[in-house]
Scaffold this active site. Structure first.
Site, mmCIF file in Angstrom:
data_model
loop_
_atom_site.group_PDB
_atom_site.id
_atom_site.type_symbol
_atom_site.label_atom_id
_atom_site.label_comp_id
_atom_site.label_asym_id
_atom_site.label_seq_id
_atom_site.Cartn_x
_atom_site.Cartn_y
_atom_site.Cartn_z
ATOM 1 N N LYS A 53 0.843 -1.205 0.000
ATOM 2 C CA LYS A 53 0.000 0.000 0.000
ATOM 3 C C LYS A 53 0.876 1.252 0.000
ATOM 4 O O LYS A 53 0.634 2.202 -0.755
ATOM 5 C CB LYS A 53 -0.943 -0.010 1.216
ATOM 6 C CG LYS A 53 -2.047 -1.055 1.096
ATOM 7 C CD LYS A 53 -2.843 -1.270 2.382
ATOM 8 C CE LYS A 53 -3.831 -2.418 2.173
ATOM 9 N NZ LYS A 53 -4.631 -2.762 3.357
ATOM 10 N N GLN A 97 -4.720 -1.504 9.489
ATOM 11 C CA GLN A 97 -4.679 -2.841 8.892
ATOM 12 C C GLN A 97 -5.323 -3.858 9.837
ATOM 13 O O GLN A 97 -5.027 -3.886 11.035
ATOM 14 C CB GLN A 97 -3.220 -3.220 8.590
ATOM 15 C CG GLN A 97 -3.066 -4.513 7.823
ATOM 16 C CD GLN A 97 -3.651 -4.476 6.415
ATOM 17 O OE1 GLN A 97 -3.714 -3.427 5.784
ATOM 18 N NE2 GLN A 97 -4.081 -5.615 5.924
ATOM 19 N N ASP A 120 -10.948 3.104 3.838
ATOM 20 C CA ASP A 120 -11.313 1.689 3.773
ATOM 21 C C ASP A 120 -12.827 1.528 3.644
ATOM 22 O O ASP A 120 -13.308 0.455 3.284
ATOM 23 C CB ASP A 120 -10.867 0.970 5.059
ATOM 24 C CG ASP A 120 -9.661 0.066 4.847
ATOM 25 O OD1 ASP A 120 -9.454 -0.391 3.714
ATOM 26 O OD2 ASP A 120 -8.948 -0.171 5.837
#
Ligand code: GUN
Length: 288
Positions: A53, A97, A120
Protein backbone atom coordinates in the site's frame (compact mmCIF):
# COMPACT_ATOMS: atom_id res chain seq x y z
CA UNK A 1 -16.30 -22.99 -24.23
CA UNK A 2 -13.46 -21.33 -22.37
CA UNK A 3 -14.20 -18.16 -20.44
CA UNK A 4 -12.72 -14.76 -21.25
CA UNK A 5 -10.24 -13.78 -18.55
CA UNK A 6 -10.96 -10.58 -16.64
CA UNK A 7 -7.53 -9.00 -16.32
CA UNK A 8 -7.25 -7.19 -12.99
CA UNK A 9 -3.72 -6.03 -13.71
CA UNK A 10 -4.83 -4.27 -16.92
CA UNK A 11 -7.91 -2.67 -15.30
CA UNK A 12 -5.75 -1.61 -12.38
CA UNK A 13 -3.21 0.00 -14.71
CA UNK A 14 -5.92 1.89 -16.61
CA UNK A 15 -7.49 3.09 -13.35
CA UNK A 16 -4.15 4.25 -11.94
CA UNK A 17 -3.47 6.24 -15.12
CA UNK A 18 -6.68 8.18 -14.48
CA UNK A 19 -5.67 8.68 -10.85
CA UNK A 20 -2.21 9.95 -11.79
CA UNK A 21 -3.80 12.81 -13.73
CA UNK A 22 -5.96 13.71 -10.71
CA UNK A 23 -2.93 13.60 -8.38
CA UNK A 24 -1.07 15.92 -10.77
CA UNK A 25 -4.00 18.37 -10.77
CA UNK A 26 -4.13 18.34 -6.96
CA UNK A 27 -0.38 18.87 -6.69
CA UNK A 28 -0.59 21.80 -9.10
CA UNK A 29 -3.11 23.28 -6.66
CA UNK A 30 -0.70 22.73 -3.75
CA UNK A 31 -2.28 19.54 -2.35
CA UNK A 32 -0.45 16.20 -2.11
CA UNK A 33 -2.89 13.39 -1.25
CA UNK A 34 -1.70 11.67 1.93
CA UNK A 35 -2.46 8.22 3.35
CA UNK A 36 -1.62 7.05 6.88
CA UNK A 37 -1.34 3.29 7.34
CA UNK A 38 -1.33 1.88 10.86
CA UNK A 39 -0.14 -1.66 11.53
CA UNK A 40 -0.12 -3.36 14.93
CA UNK A 41 2.00 -6.47 15.56
CA UNK A 42 3.97 -8.52 13.05
CA UNK A 43 1.48 -10.64 11.14
CA UNK A 44 3.59 -11.48 8.04
CA UNK A 45 0.67 -11.28 5.55
CA UNK A 46 -0.43 -7.92 6.96
CA UNK A 47 3.15 -6.63 6.68
CA UNK A 48 3.26 -7.53 2.98
CA UNK A 49 -0.13 -5.85 2.34
CA UNK A 50 0.92 -2.69 4.18
CA UNK A 51 4.25 -2.48 2.38
CA UNK A 52 2.44 -2.77 -0.96
CA UNK A 53 0.00 0.00 0.00
CA UNK A 54 2.82 2.38 0.93
CA UNK A 55 4.75 1.50 -2.24
CA UNK A 56 1.67 2.13 -4.42
CA UNK A 57 1.25 5.61 -2.90
CA UNK A 58 4.85 6.46 -3.81
CA UNK A 59 4.40 5.22 -7.39
CA UNK A 60 1.48 7.61 -7.82
CA UNK A 61 3.33 10.57 -6.29
CA UNK A 62 1.24 10.52 -3.13
CA UNK A 63 2.41 11.02 0.43
CA UNK A 64 2.20 8.10 2.85
CA UNK A 65 2.99 7.60 6.52
CA UNK A 66 3.57 4.09 7.86
CA UNK A 67 2.88 3.90 11.58
CA UNK A 68 3.98 0.70 13.31
CA UNK A 69 3.08 -0.44 16.80
CA UNK A 70 4.05 -3.54 18.75
CA UNK A 71 1.33 -6.10 19.50
CA UNK A 72 1.25 -4.83 23.12
CA UNK A 73 0.24 -1.22 22.25
CA UNK A 74 -2.36 0.07 24.73
CA UNK A 75 -5.75 0.87 23.17
CA UNK A 76 -5.58 4.46 24.46
CA UNK A 77 -2.29 5.09 22.63
CA UNK A 78 -3.69 3.76 19.35
CA UNK A 79 -6.90 5.79 19.70
CA UNK A 80 -4.90 8.95 20.50
CA UNK A 81 -2.87 8.42 17.32
CA UNK A 82 -6.03 8.02 15.24
CA UNK A 83 -7.39 11.28 16.73
CA UNK A 84 -4.15 13.07 15.87
CA UNK A 85 -4.36 11.81 12.27
CA UNK A 86 -8.03 12.90 12.11
CA UNK A 87 -6.83 16.43 12.90
CA UNK A 88 -3.81 16.36 10.52
CA UNK A 89 -4.69 18.33 7.34
CA UNK A 90 -1.85 16.65 5.39
CA UNK A 91 -3.50 13.24 5.84
CA UNK A 92 -6.57 12.53 3.71
CA UNK A 93 -6.90 8.81 4.35
CA UNK A 94 -6.42 6.66 7.47
CA UNK A 95 -6.21 2.89 7.27
CA UNK A 96 -5.84 0.52 10.21
CA UNK A 97 -4.68 -2.84 8.89
CA UNK A 98 -6.86 -5.74 10.04
CA UNK A 99 -6.88 -8.05 11.86
CA UNK A 100 -5.91 -6.26 15.09
CA UNK A 101 -4.60 -8.26 18.08
CA UNK A 102 -7.37 -9.78 20.22
CA UNK A 103 -6.79 -7.44 23.18
CA UNK A 104 -7.83 -4.45 21.07
CA UNK A 105 -11.46 -3.60 20.27
CA UNK A 106 -11.24 -3.47 16.47
CA UNK A 107 -14.72 -1.97 16.05
CA UNK A 108 -13.88 0.87 18.46
CA UNK A 109 -10.68 1.66 16.56
CA UNK A 110 -12.47 1.73 13.18
CA UNK A 111 -15.24 3.94 14.58
CA UNK A 112 -12.62 6.40 15.93
CA UNK A 113 -11.51 7.22 12.36
CA UNK A 114 -13.09 10.40 10.97
CA UNK A 115 -15.59 9.06 8.36
CA UNK A 116 -14.28 11.75 5.96
CA UNK A 117 -10.84 10.04 6.10
CA UNK A 118 -12.08 6.44 6.29
CA UNK A 119 -10.70 5.36 2.90
CA UNK A 120 -11.31 1.69 3.77
CA UNK A 121 -15.03 2.50 3.96
CA UNK A 122 -15.45 0.39 7.11
CA UNK A 123 -16.96 3.06 9.40
CA UNK A 124 -20.68 2.66 10.14
CA UNK A 125 -21.29 6.13 8.66
CA UNK A 126 -19.78 5.03 5.34
CA UNK A 127 -21.61 1.68 5.39
CA UNK A 128 -24.81 3.63 6.04
CA UNK A 129 -24.00 6.00 3.17
CA UNK A 130 -23.51 3.04 0.85
CA UNK A 131 -26.79 1.48 2.02
CA UNK A 132 -28.75 4.70 1.48
CA UNK A 133 -27.01 6.00 -1.66
CA UNK A 134 -25.32 8.99 -0.01
CA UNK A 135 -21.75 10.05 -0.89
CA UNK A 136 -19.10 8.40 1.27
CA UNK A 137 -16.31 5.89 0.78
CA UNK A 138 -16.97 2.42 -0.59
CA UNK A 139 -14.89 -0.53 0.70
CA UNK A 140 -12.02 -1.12 -1.72
CA UNK A 141 -12.35 -4.77 -2.73
CA UNK A 142 -16.06 -4.75 -3.70
CA UNK A 143 -15.62 -1.30 -5.30
CA UNK A 144 -12.81 -2.83 -7.39
CA UNK A 145 -15.13 -5.65 -8.47
CA UNK A 146 -17.65 -3.03 -9.68
CA UNK A 147 -14.95 -1.19 -11.69
CA UNK A 148 -13.93 -4.48 -13.32
CA UNK A 149 -17.54 -5.38 -14.19
CA UNK A 150 -17.98 -1.94 -15.78
CA UNK A 151 -14.66 -2.15 -17.62
CA UNK A 152 -15.85 -5.39 -19.26
CA UNK A 153 -19.33 -3.89 -19.81
CA UNK A 154 -21.13 -6.59 -17.85
CA UNK A 155 -24.85 -5.72 -17.77
CA UNK A 156 -26.09 -5.45 -14.19
CA UNK A 157 -29.59 -3.97 -14.45
CA UNK A 158 -32.07 -6.79 -13.89
CA UNK A 159 -29.27 -9.38 -13.74
CA UNK A 160 -29.33 -12.20 -11.20
CA UNK A 161 -26.36 -11.44 -8.95
CA UNK A 162 -25.32 -13.91 -6.26
CA UNK A 163 -22.75 -12.99 -3.60
CA UNK A 164 -21.30 -15.88 -1.60
CA UNK A 165 -20.00 -14.54 1.72
CA UNK A 166 -21.40 -11.82 3.94
CA UNK A 167 -18.37 -10.17 5.53
CA UNK A 168 -18.40 -6.45 6.30
CA UNK A 169 -15.28 -6.05 4.12
CA UNK A 170 -16.60 -7.72 0.94
CA UNK A 171 -19.89 -9.64 0.84
CA UNK A 172 -22.28 -7.16 2.48
CA UNK A 173 -21.01 -4.02 0.71
CA UNK A 174 -20.75 -5.96 -2.57
CA UNK A 175 -24.43 -6.87 -2.36
CA UNK A 176 -25.36 -3.22 -1.68
CA UNK A 177 -23.29 -2.01 -4.67
CA UNK A 178 -24.95 -4.54 -7.00
CA UNK A 179 -28.37 -3.61 -5.61
CA UNK A 180 -27.64 0.07 -6.30
CA UNK A 181 -27.17 -0.92 -9.96
CA UNK A 182 -30.58 -2.62 -10.05
CA UNK A 183 -29.33 -6.20 -10.01
CA UNK A 184 -31.50 -8.82 -8.28
CA UNK A 185 -29.22 -9.76 -5.42
CA UNK A 186 -28.98 -12.93 -3.34
CA UNK A 187 -26.48 -13.21 -0.47
CA UNK A 188 -25.41 -16.74 0.50
CA UNK A 189 -23.63 -17.69 3.72
CA UNK A 190 -21.93 -20.79 5.08
CA UNK A 191 -25.37 -21.83 6.40
CA UNK A 192 -27.16 -21.55 3.04
CA UNK A 193 -29.06 -24.82 2.59
CA UNK A 194 -28.49 -25.52 -1.11
CA UNK A 195 -25.66 -23.24 -2.22
CA UNK A 196 -25.41 -24.72 -5.74
CA UNK A 197 -29.12 -24.07 -6.39
CA UNK A 198 -28.43 -20.35 -5.83
CA UNK A 199 -25.08 -20.08 -7.60
CA UNK A 200 -26.45 -21.89 -10.71
CA UNK A 201 -28.99 -19.07 -11.15
CA UNK A 202 -26.36 -16.32 -11.13
CA UNK A 203 -25.60 -14.20 -14.19
CA UNK A 204 -22.98 -12.51 -12.02
CA UNK A 205 -21.40 -14.58 -9.24
CA UNK A 206 -19.08 -13.02 -6.63
CA UNK A 207 -17.36 -15.49 -4.32
CA UNK A 208 -15.75 -14.18 -1.11
CA UNK A 209 -15.67 -16.98 1.44
CA UNK A 210 -11.99 -17.56 2.21
CA UNK A 211 -12.47 -21.26 1.42
CA UNK A 212 -10.18 -22.58 -1.31
CA UNK A 213 -11.99 -23.75 -4.50
CA UNK A 214 -15.38 -24.15 -2.82
CA UNK A 215 -17.30 -23.17 -5.97
CA UNK A 216 -16.64 -25.41 -8.97
CA UNK A 217 -17.84 -25.54 -12.57
CA UNK A 218 -20.88 -27.68 -11.70
CA UNK A 219 -22.21 -24.78 -9.58
CA UNK A 220 -21.94 -22.16 -12.34
CA UNK A 221 -24.51 -21.18 -14.98
CA UNK A 222 -23.12 -21.46 -18.53
CA UNK A 223 -21.94 -18.02 -19.66
CA UNK A 224 -21.98 -16.47 -16.16
CA UNK A 225 -19.50 -13.79 -15.06
CA UNK A 226 -17.49 -15.14 -12.11
CA UNK A 227 -15.60 -12.78 -9.79
CA UNK A 228 -13.30 -14.66 -7.41
CA UNK A 229 -12.31 -12.55 -4.40
CA UNK A 230 -10.43 -15.34 -2.60
CA UNK A 231 -6.67 -15.53 -2.20
CA UNK A 232 -5.70 -18.76 -0.46
CA UNK A 233 -2.23 -20.25 0.01
CA UNK A 234 -2.17 -24.00 -0.65
CA UNK A 235 0.19 -26.39 1.20
CA UNK A 236 2.46 -26.47 -1.90
CA UNK A 237 2.85 -22.68 -1.64
CA UNK A 238 0.71 -21.90 -4.70
CA UNK A 239 -2.16 -19.39 -4.57
CA UNK A 240 -5.72 -20.30 -5.42
CA UNK A 241 -9.09 -18.58 -5.25
CA UNK A 242 -12.40 -19.51 -3.67
CA UNK A 243 -13.43 -20.77 -7.13
CA UNK A 244 -12.03 -23.91 -8.74
CA UNK A 245 -10.61 -22.07 -11.74
CA UNK A 246 -9.95 -25.06 -14.02
CA UNK A 247 -13.51 -26.40 -13.94
CA UNK A 248 -15.16 -22.96 -13.71
CA UNK A 249 -13.46 -21.55 -16.81
CA UNK A 250 -14.99 -24.36 -18.91
CA UNK A 251 -18.49 -23.12 -18.01
CA UNK A 252 -18.28 -19.37 -17.28
CA UNK A 253 -18.45 -16.61 -19.89
CA UNK A 254 -15.91 -14.45 -18.06
CA UNK A 255 -13.81 -15.18 -14.98
CA UNK A 256 -11.14 -13.53 -12.84
CA UNK A 257 -7.93 -15.54 -12.37
CA UNK A 258 -6.12 -15.81 -9.01
CA UNK A 259 -3.66 -14.20 -8.84
CA UNK A 260 -4.13 -11.31 -11.28
CA UNK A 261 -7.88 -10.84 -10.93
CA UNK A 262 -9.65 -8.98 -8.14
CA UNK A 263 -6.50 -8.73 -5.95
CA UNK A 264 -4.66 -5.98 -7.85
CA UNK A 265 -7.77 -3.76 -7.76
CA UNK A 266 -7.98 -3.51 -3.96
CA UNK A 267 -4.94 -1.27 -3.54
CA UNK A 268 -5.93 0.72 -6.65
CA UNK A 269 -9.31 1.51 -5.07
CA UNK A 270 -7.57 2.52 -1.83
CA UNK A 271 -5.53 5.01 -3.86
CA UNK A 272 -8.76 6.14 -5.59
CA UNK A 273 -10.50 6.75 -2.25
CA UNK A 274 -7.50 8.70 -0.93
CA UNK A 275 -7.39 10.90 -4.05
CA UNK A 276 -11.16 11.45 -3.76
CA UNK A 277 -10.76 12.41 -0.10
CA UNK A 278 -8.03 14.93 -1.00
CA UNK A 279 -10.25 16.39 -3.73
CA UNK A 280 -13.14 16.74 -1.29
CA UNK A 281 -10.90 18.40 1.31
CA UNK A 282 -9.50 20.77 -1.32
CA UNK A 283 -12.98 21.69 -2.54
CA UNK A 284 -14.09 22.30 1.04
CA UNK A 285 -11.14 24.69 1.48
CA UNK A 286 -9.29 22.59 4.09
CA UNK A 287 -5.62 23.58 3.78
CA UNK A 288 -2.84 21.00 4.04
N1 GUN B 1 -7.16 -6.81 6.03
C1 GUN B 1 -7.54 -7.56 4.96
N2 GUN B 1 -8.12 -6.78 4.02
C2 GUN B 1 -8.09 -5.52 4.50
C3 GUN B 1 -8.51 -4.26 3.98
O1 GUN B 1 -9.07 -4.15 2.88
N3 GUN B 1 -8.29 -3.18 4.78
C4 GUN B 1 -7.71 -3.29 6.00
N4 GUN B 1 -7.57 -2.19 6.71
N5 GUN B 1 -7.31 -4.43 6.51
C5 GUN B 1 -7.49 -5.54 5.76
Amino acid sequence: MTATLIDGVAVSRATREGLAARVAALKAAGVTPGLAVIIVGDNPASRVYVRNKVKACGELGMHSALIEYPESVPAAELLARVQALNADPGIHGILVQLPLPAHLDGAAVLEAIDPAKDVDGFHAVNMGALATGLPGFWPCTPAGVMVMLDHYRVPLQGAEAVVVGRSNIVGKPQALMLLARDATVTICTSKTRDLAAHTRRADVLVVATGRPRMVDGSMIKPGAVVMDVGINRLPDGKLCGDVDFDSARQVAGMITPVPGGVGPMTITMLLANTVLSAERAHKAGRKP
